[in-house]
Design a protein around this motif. Structure first.
Motif, mmCIF file in Angstrom:
data_model
loop_
_atom_site.group_PDB
_atom_site.id
_atom_site.type_symbol
_atom_site.label_atom_id
_atom_site.label_comp_id
_atom_site.label_asym_id
_atom_site.label_seq_id
_atom_site.Cartn_x
_atom_site.Cartn_y
_atom_site.Cartn_z
ATOM 1 N N PRO A 216 10.270 0.846 9.960
ATOM 2 C CA PRO A 216 8.729 1.197 10.216
ATOM 3 C C PRO A 216 7.876 0.536 9.783
ATOM 4 C CG PRO A 216 10.201 0.928 7.517
ATOM 5 C CD PRO A 216 11.310 0.098 8.690
ATOM 6 N N PRO A 217 6.626 1.131 10.032
ATOM 7 C CA PRO A 217 5.335 -0.402 10.195
ATOM 8 C C PRO A 217 5.468 -1.321 9.260
ATOM 9 C CG PRO A 217 4.853 1.895 10.541
ATOM 10 C CD PRO A 217 6.163 2.555 9.387
ATOM 11 N N HIS A 218 5.045 -1.727 8.451
ATOM 12 C CA HIS A 218 4.722 -2.218 7.734
ATOM 13 C C HIS A 218 6.130 -3.676 8.411
ATOM 14 C CE1 HIS A 218 5.143 -6.285 4.116
ATOM 15 N NE2 HIS A 218 3.473 -6.211 5.026
ATOM 16 N N PRO A 219 7.581 -3.485 7.824
ATOM 17 C CA PRO A 219 8.767 -5.079 7.809
ATOM 18 C C PRO A 219 8.356 -4.707 10.025
ATOM 19 C CG PRO A 219 9.286 -2.891 6.453
ATOM 20 C CD PRO A 219 7.969 -2.783 7.019
ATOM 21 N N ALA A 220 8.364 -3.681 10.488
ATOM 22 C CA ALA A 220 7.929 -3.904 11.662
ATOM 23 C C ALA A 220 6.786 -5.049 12.592
ATOM 24 C CB ALA A 220 7.788 -2.606 13.048
ATOM 25 N N LEU A 221 5.720 -4.725 11.595
ATOM 26 C CA LEU A 221 4.706 -6.088 11.871
ATOM 27 C C LEU A 221 5.503 -7.158 11.583
ATOM 28 C CD1 LEU A 221 1.798 -6.771 12.973
ATOM 29 C CD2 LEU A 221 1.491 -6.417 10.570
ATOM 30 N N ALA A 222 5.957 -7.500 9.983
ATOM 31 C CA ALA A 222 6.197 -8.578 10.294
ATOM 32 C C ALA A 222 7.584 -9.442 10.546
ATOM 33 C CB ALA A 222 7.538 -8.458 8.373
ATOM 34 N N MET A 223 8.345 -8.606 11.394
ATOM 35 C CA MET A 223 9.447 -8.554 12.469
ATOM 36 C C MET A 223 8.954 -9.447 13.870
ATOM 37 S SD MET A 223 12.331 -5.684 11.661
ATOM 38 C CE MET A 223 13.742 -6.495 10.430
ATOM 39 N N HIS A 224 7.737 -8.502 13.937
ATOM 40 C CA HIS A 224 6.988 -9.009 14.794
ATOM 41 C C HIS A 224 6.121 -10.294 14.696
ATOM 42 C CE1 HIS A 224 3.598 -9.416 18.331
ATOM 43 N NE2 HIS A 224 2.641 -9.067 17.342
ATOM 44 N N GLU A 225 5.821 -10.583 14.162
ATOM 45 C CA GLU A 225 5.168 -11.897 13.658
ATOM 46 C C GLU A 225 6.112 -12.981 14.002
ATOM 47 O OE1 GLU A 225 1.393 -10.477 11.223
ATOM 48 O OE2 GLU A 225 2.674 -11.146 10.509
ATOM 49 N N CYS A 226 7.312 -12.825 13.344
ATOM 50 C CA CYS A 226 8.769 -13.648 13.452
ATOM 51 C C CYS A 226 8.972 -13.905 14.728
ATOM 52 C CB CYS A 226 10.170 -12.765 12.818
ATOM 53 S SG CYS A 226 9.983 -13.646 10.980
ATOM 54 N N ASN A 227 9.298 -12.657 15.739
ATOM 55 C CA ASN A 227 9.099 -12.989 17.471
ATOM 56 C C ASN A 227 7.860 -13.743 17.707
ATOM 57 O OD1 ASN A 227 11.235 -11.661 16.794
ATOM 58 N ND2 ASN A 227 10.577 -9.284 17.518
ATOM 59 N N LEU A 228 7.080 -13.359 17.454
ATOM 60 C CA LEU A 228 5.489 -14.426 18.582
ATOM 61 C C LEU A 228 6.487 -15.903 18.425
ATOM 62 C CD1 LEU A 228 2.865 -12.685 16.832
ATOM 63 C CD2 LEU A 228 3.801 -13.144 19.491
ATOM 64 N N VAL A 229 7.006 -16.557 17.370
ATOM 65 C CA VAL A 229 7.333 -17.984 17.329
ATOM 66 C C VAL A 229 7.792 -18.115 18.152
ATOM 67 C CG1 VAL A 229 8.048 -19.903 15.864
ATOM 68 C CG2 VAL A 229 7.315 -17.981 14.886
ATOM 69 N N ILE A 230 8.946 -17.225 19.014
ATOM 70 C CA ILE A 230 10.103 -17.345 19.665
ATOM 71 C C ILE A 230 8.945 -18.042 21.232
ATOM 72 C CG2 ILE A 230 11.088 -15.879 21.771
ATOM 73 C CD1 ILE A 230 12.409 -14.348 19.085
ATOM 74 N N HIS A 231 7.938 -17.678 21.689
ATOM 75 C CA HIS A 231 6.801 -17.960 23.144
ATOM 76 C C HIS A 231 6.709 -19.184 22.398
ATOM 77 C CE1 HIS A 231 8.042 -14.051 24.110
ATOM 78 N NE2 HIS A 231 7.253 -13.633 22.693
ATOM 79 N N GLY A 232 6.452 -19.431 21.172
ATOM 80 C CA GLY A 232 5.893 -21.198 21.293
ATOM 81 C C GLY A 232 7.108 -22.378 21.464
ATOM 82 N N LEU A 233 8.377 -21.862 21.288
ATOM 83 C CA LEU A 233 9.898 -22.365 21.349
ATOM 84 C C LEU A 233 9.871 -22.568 22.749
ATOM 85 C CD1 LEU A 233 11.702 -20.808 18.566
ATOM 86 C CD2 LEU A 233 10.568 -22.621 18.347
ATOM 87 N N VAL A 234 9.668 -21.371 23.340
ATOM 88 C CA VAL A 234 10.154 -21.350 24.732
ATOM 89 C C VAL A 234 8.959 -22.156 25.919
ATOM 90 C CG1 VAL A 234 10.039 -20.058 27.384
ATOM 91 C CG2 VAL A 234 10.805 -19.171 25.352
ATOM 92 N N ALA A 235 7.478 -22.657 25.290
ATOM 93 C CA ALA A 235 6.994 -23.483 25.834
ATOM 94 C C ALA A 235 7.715 -24.843 25.069
ATOM 95 C CB ALA A 235 5.364 -23.084 24.714
#
Length: 277
Positions: A216-235
């Motif tokens: 649902p929306p609120h956990p989905a947002l929290a999961m999205h914010e966790c996933n954004l970290v991935i792109h910094g790790l790729v960098a």
């Protein structure tokens, strides 16, 4: 020739602060550590011999330590991984947890064959390529005692979509960031997750079940914010400074698009199967 690291991410403080919150969000979404169809607690109470559970790719050990708070201390956990750089010091782990090095791409050592009532694996979507999955699954099945279970959880990356509070929300930079990051490693675009139930059955597992959940929306947002970290790790992992700079330039706008009410969303799967007696 650019040599890709054996692990897509970094096994460090930043990565751990993605992995640990993701675990708790995963449990919140599914409502369990162990699928309700797996009779773990009853068997733990009945068996004279301690149950053995393997956690594959244990990482920070978060799944074992949080499950261990809910079940008898007599249960023995083996955390199996190719590296323990993300794990806590052994002195800070419960005494019923043992860490063992093992690469899932290789056959298991003889002493681990048929050793476990439950084998748990999660978040290998960015580790394995499609063609590797059947062999890896055969190695996991070899770990299980007759009558034991395999539980495998993954985000289905192919189900990727953008959810918004308003259809007019801008998401152009979201998509630009995805193209830049996924282009660095084919492991960032797996297609095998939704096929896991069929792959389980072809491996000989029975009583296969798939629990498929959308947050649902609120956990989905929290999961999205966790996933954004991935792109910094790729960098940080890439040897291409141009890619690293591109990701760094995109992130502030991605954060703005997130605050304005947009997030990435994925369907998540937990698949279980039983090894015949």
């Amino acid at each position: 020739m650019v040599v890709k690291p054996e692990y897509t991410f970094t096994r460090d403080l930043i990565d751990n602060n993605r992995v640990n919150p993701q675990h708790h969000l995963w449990i919140q979404l599914f409502g369990y550590h162990v699928h309700p169809a797996i009779p773990l607690l009853g068997r733990a109470a009945e068996n004279a011999k301690p149950l053995r559970i393997a956690d594959i790719g244990t990482g920070t050990d978060i799944w074992m330590t949080s499950l261990g708070e809910q079940i008898p201390d007599s249960v023995r956990f083996d955390g199996l991984d190719v590296s323990f750089d993300a794990a806590p010091p052994l002195q800070w782990l419960p005494s019923n947890i043992v860490l063992k090095k093992w690469n899932v791409r290789e056959p298991p050592p003889e002493e681990l064959v048929g050793a476990y009532e439950l084998v748990h694996i999660r978040n290998f979507a960015y580790v394995l390529q499609d063609a590797e999955v059947p062999n890896v699954l055969a190695h996991l099945v070899a770990l299980i005692k007759p009558g034991g279970y395999l539980q495998w959880g993954e985000p289905d990356v192919a189900s990727f979509r953008v959810e918004r509070t308003d259809p007019k929300n801008k998401v152009d930079t979201f998509m630009d960031l995805l193209k830049v990051s996924q282009g660095q490693d084919e492991r960032l675009a797996p297609a095998w997750i939704s096929k896991l139930p069929e792959t389980f059955e072809r491996s000989g597992l029975v009583n296969v079940e798939a629990d498929v959940e959308d947050a649902p929306p609120h956990p989905a947002l929290a999961m999205h914010e966790c996933n954004l970290v991935i792109h910094g790790l790729v960098a940080r992992q890439t040897q291409d400074t141009g890619v690293a700079e591109a990701i760094a330039q995109l992130m502030p706008e991605v954060e703005r698009e997130t605050r304005d009410g947009s997030c990435w969303a994925f369907t998540r799967w937990t698949v279980i199967g039983k090894k015949e007696t």
